[in-house]
Scaffold this motif. Structure first.
Motif: not given
Length: 292
Positions: A10-12, A40-45, A205-206
């Motif tokens: 998974i990448s966004l 901002g780590a990417g959890k919600t995304s 960091e994603g």
């Protein structure tokens, strides 16, 4: 039916910013998983992709082998509970719950009413007139009462005071025991919630920093305290997360397996071996990783 959620590469990417990058993991069976990460780590995304709210730039989420995106059958089995803007919602709370019941085949309205009483949520009030804490309670009630096979809570307690958060934690555990399912709890209040987790995934960091059983993670963190020279000797070539010194005494946090020979050596030098909390490990693992 056994639930399996699989993230495949998974990448966004949004415009020129990489939000999440090449995330792979598998969650299988009924369990409560803690999804941890700094702001901002990417959890919600990541959760929004799992809930099919948005497509991944690359990769896919599979629910029992089927891609969740634009898949009504899969989406029916997933609920994503998050903070929402309800400023212009004129419907009453009771009507909002009615609508949720119509959309969710496993919805238990009697349980929703019970939760509303526990949270002291007025069902005759307009949604837009609720306090932030009561809005959070409404979202949590719908998430719990829906009893979706995959239930995602994205810091759903925001706005709740401590007593309301305690009710939330109690109900997550109680209803999970009575109606097992896969629950993912995204949070930064780790010390309050770590007792719920069976597994832990840390996003930093994603990228996926780790995904393991909580006990396995905790077993690899320890603290050595005592004579500074002996502590230095025992922590040499180890992954030291934090160091504190006072005079001739030193304390270090170490992440890694404590071998039997090292444990014997530490005790022979009179060193104290202590445990680390999940929150301590999270804070310092992400700090160290950030600076490397």
């Amino acid at each position: 039916m056994t639930i399996q959620v699989k993230a495949e590469a998974i990448s966004l990417r949004k415009k020129n910013k990489q939000i999440v990058q090449n995330i792979n993991f598998t969650l299988e069976g009924n369990k409560i998983v803690g999804l941890l990460g700094r702001n901002g780590a990417g959890k919600t995304s990541l959760l929004s992709i799992l809930a099919a709210f948005r497509p991944a730039t690359n990769g896919q989420f599979l629910l029992n082998g089927e891609d969740v995106f634009e898949n009504p059958k899969a989406m029916e089995q997933i609920i994503f509970v998050r903070e929402r803007n309800v400023e212009y919602e004129t419907e009453k709370v009771s009507r909002w719950i009615d609508t949720a019941q119509q959309l969710r085949p496993n919805f238990d309205r009697a349980y929703a009413d019970e939760l509303a009483k526990r949270f002291k949520l007025p069902q005759d009030s307009k949604v837009s007139k609720l306090s932030r804490g009561m809005q959070s309670a409404l979202h949590v009630i719908i998430g719990l009462a829906s009893r979706a096979p995959v239930t995602l809570f994205d810091e759903a307690y925001l706005g709740m005071d401590a007593p309301a958060r305690e009710i939330f934690y109690e109900e997550v555990l109680r209803d999970f025991v009575e109606h097992p399912r896969l629950i993912i709890l995204s949070t930064h209040l780790i010390s309050e919630m770590d007792g719920l987790f069976e597994e832990v995934a840390i996003i930093h960091e994603g990228e996926l920093l780790l995904h393991e059983g909580k006990e396995e993670v905790l077993e690899r963190g320890y603290r050595l305290t005592g004579d500074a020279e002996a502590v230095d000797q025992l922590s040499e070539n180890k992954r030291v997360l934090k160091t504190e010194s006072l005079g001739g005494t030193k304390s270090v946090m170490v992440y890694g397996e404590l071998a039997e020979k090292d444990e014997r050596l530490a005790r022979s030098h009179g060193l104290e071996i202590g445990t680390l909390s999940l929150q301590e490990l999270f804070i310092h693992l992400t700090e160290v990783d950030h600076h490397e």
